[in-house]
Each structure stands twice: as C-alpha cells, then as structure tokens.
Design a protein around this motif. Structure first.
Motif, mmCIF file in Angstrom:
data_model
loop_
_atom_site.group_PDB
_atom_site.id
_atom_site.type_symbol
_atom_site.label_atom_id
_atom_site.label_comp_id
_atom_site.label_asym_id
_atom_site.label_seq_id
_atom_site.Cartn_x
_atom_site.Cartn_y
_atom_site.Cartn_z
ATOM 1 N N SER A 117 0.830 -1.205 0.000
ATOM 2 C CA SER A 117 0.000 0.000 0.000
ATOM 3 C C SER A 117 0.864 1.253 0.000
ATOM 4 N N GLU A 118 1.918 1.242 0.800
ATOM 5 C CA GLU A 118 2.827 2.390 0.828
ATOM 6 C C GLU A 118 3.455 2.623 -0.533
ATOM 7 N N ARG A 119 3.844 1.569 -1.220
ATOM 8 C CA ARG A 119 4.442 1.697 -2.548
ATOM 9 C C ARG A 119 3.447 2.313 -3.523
ATOM 10 N N VAL A 120 2.213 1.864 -3.474
ATOM 11 C CA VAL A 120 1.177 2.402 -4.357
ATOM 12 C C VAL A 120 1.005 3.894 -4.118
ATOM 13 N N TRP A 121 0.886 4.297 -2.858
ATOM 14 C CA TRP A 121 0.682 5.717 -2.559
ATOM 15 C C TRP A 121 1.901 6.560 -2.921
ATOM 16 N N ARG A 122 3.104 6.000 -2.738
ATOM 17 C CA ARG A 122 4.323 6.730 -3.135
ATOM 18 C C ARG A 122 4.356 6.954 -4.641
ATOM 19 N N GLN A 123 4.008 5.918 -5.408
ATOM 20 C CA GLN A 123 4.007 6.051 -6.863
ATOM 21 C C GLN A 123 2.962 7.075 -7.311
ATOM 22 N N PHE A 124 1.785 7.036 -6.698
ATOM 23 C CA PHE A 124 0.742 7.999 -7.067
ATOM 24 C C PHE A 124 1.158 9.418 -6.692
ATOM 25 N N ALA A 125 1.793 9.580 -5.540
ATOM 26 C CA ALA A 125 2.268 10.904 -5.130
ATOM 27 C C ALA A 125 3.329 11.410 -6.100
ATOM 28 N N LEU A 126 4.189 10.525 -6.545
ATOM 29 C CA LEU A 126 5.216 10.898 -7.507
ATOM 30 C C LEU A 126 4.572 11.340 -8.824
ATOM 31 N N MET A 127 3.555 10.629 -9.247
ATOM 32 C CA MET A 127 2.849 11.009 -10.475
ATOM 33 C C MET A 127 2.218 12.389 -10.318
ATOM 34 N N GLU A 128 1.640 12.654 -9.167
ATOM 35 C CA GLU A 128 1.032 13.969 -8.921
ATOM 36 C C GLU A 128 2.079 15.084 -9.001
ATOM 37 N N LEU A 129 3.265 14.837 -8.436
ATOM 38 C CA LEU A 129 4.333 15.834 -8.493
ATOM 39 C C LEU A 129 4.787 16.078 -9.931
ATOM 40 N N ILE A 130 4.902 15.013 -10.697
ATOM 41 C CA ILE A 130 5.286 15.152 -12.111
ATOM 42 C C ILE A 130 4.214 15.952 -12.850
ATOM 43 N N THR B 186 -10.458 6.862 -18.983
ATOM 44 C CA THR B 186 -9.690 5.631 -19.184
ATOM 45 C C THR B 186 -8.203 5.898 -19.425
ATOM 46 N N VAL B 187 -7.892 6.998 -20.083
ATOM 47 C CA VAL B 187 -6.483 7.315 -20.342
ATOM 48 C C VAL B 187 -5.766 7.643 -19.033
ATOM 49 N N MET B 188 -6.442 8.359 -18.161
ATOM 50 C CA MET B 188 -5.864 8.673 -16.856
ATOM 51 C C MET B 188 -5.651 7.391 -16.044
ATOM 52 N N ALA B 189 -6.624 6.511 -16.070
ATOM 53 C CA ALA B 189 -6.492 5.234 -15.357
ATOM 54 C C ALA B 189 -5.325 4.424 -15.921
ATOM 55 N N ASP B 190 -5.192 4.419 -17.240
ATOM 56 C CA ASP B 190 -4.060 3.723 -17.855
ATOM 57 C C ASP B 190 -2.729 4.355 -17.441
ATOM 58 N N ALA B 191 -2.694 5.684 -17.397
ATOM 59 C CA ALA B 191 -1.471 6.383 -16.992
ATOM 60 C C ALA B 191 -1.113 6.046 -15.548
ATOM 61 N N ARG B 192 -2.093 5.998 -14.678
ATOM 62 C CA ARG B 192 -1.833 5.631 -13.281
ATOM 63 C C ARG B 192 -1.298 4.200 -13.183
ATOM 64 N N ASN B 193 -1.893 3.290 -13.947
ATOM 65 C CA ASN B 193 -1.416 1.905 -13.937
ATOM 66 C C ASN B 193 0.005 1.807 -14.482
ATOM 67 N N THR B 194 0.279 2.575 -15.518
ATOM 68 C CA THR B 194 1.629 2.596 -16.074
ATOM 69 C C THR B 194 2.612 3.099 -15.030
ATOM 70 N N CYS B 195 2.250 4.165 -14.348
ATOM 71 C CA CYS B 195 3.106 4.730 -13.311
ATOM 72 C C CYS B 195 3.312 3.736 -12.169
ATOM 73 N N LEU B 196 2.264 3.066 -11.794
ATOM 74 C CA LEU B 196 2.343 2.111 -10.690
ATOM 75 C C LEU B 196 3.333 0.987 -10.986
ATOM 76 N N GLY B 197 3.365 0.533 -12.216
ATOM 77 C CA GLY B 197 4.255 -0.562 -12.576
ATOM 78 C C GLY B 197 5.594 -0.116 -13.153
ATOM 79 N N CYS B 198 5.830 1.176 -13.191
ATOM 80 C CA CYS B 198 7.020 1.708 -13.852
ATOM 81 C C CYS B 198 8.287 1.459 -13.026
ATOM 82 N N SER B 199 9.331 1.092 -13.707
ATOM 83 C CA SER B 199 10.608 0.839 -13.028
ATOM 84 C C SER B 199 11.508 2.072 -13.002
ATOM 85 N N PHE B 200 11.025 3.201 -13.512
ATOM 86 C CA PHE B 200 11.832 4.413 -13.584
ATOM 87 C C PHE B 200 11.529 5.414 -12.462
ATOM 88 N N HIS B 201 10.969 4.958 -11.341
ATOM 89 C CA HIS B 201 10.582 5.879 -10.270
ATOM 90 C C HIS B 201 11.777 6.655 -9.726
#
Length: 90
Positions: free
Chosen positions: A11-24, A42-57
């Motif tokens: 859960s912490e990882r998910v929230w960190r990734q979402f917070a990072l996306m918000e900052l970007i 749907t595009v926003m949801a896809d972008a969030r999913n992409t960010c969640l699984g992204c290895s470039f955090h």
C-alpha cells in the motif's frame, strides 16, 4: 513477516508512486480536468497503472530534484506524451 505487514508495504508503494505522479503532473503543469476527462477517464487510469508498474521511479525523483526541463522527462517516462497532451497550452 506477517501478511498484514506485507500488505501495508505494498500500500505504501502504491501511494508513493501515485504521489510521484502527482508531483510530475504539477511540474508539467498538467490540467487535471483535461487529464481526467480524456476518453472518459480511461487514459488517466491507464497512466496511473503505467506509473504504478514503472521501473523508472528513481529517474522521476531525480528529474524532480534537478528541476530538469520538460523535454528530459520523455527520455524515461512512458507517460510523458499523455502529460504533454493534457497541458493547457497544447
């Protein structure tokens, strides 16, 4: 490790990734309403999913800390095009 601890860690990882996306998105000056309305959300949801699984955090964090130019984001961010499309001056 108990299963509750593992779930919390995830859960912490998910929230960190979402917070990072918000900052970007803030740095890119993305219009959140444009982003949320694109293709009914749907595009926003896809972008969030992409960010969640992204290895470039780490690259995202480094980019934010350096205050790098917007063009540099496209070098590593799979959502860079989406962010650019949702800017008010696009």
């Amino acid at each position: 490790m108990r299963s509750g601890q593992r779930q919390w860690s995830q859960s912490e990882r998910v929230w960190r990734q979402f917070a990072l996306m918000e900052l970007i998105m803030e740095r890119m000056r993305v219009d959140p309403l444009v982003a949320a309305r694109k293709c009914g959300g749907t595009v926003m949801a896809d972008a969030r999913n992409t960010c969640l699984g992204c290895s470039f955090h780490r690259d995202c964090r480094d980019w934010l800390e350096r205050g790098s130019d917007l063009a540099g984001l496209a070098e590593f961010c799979p959502n860079a095009g989406f962010f650019r499309e949702c800017r008010p001056n696009f």
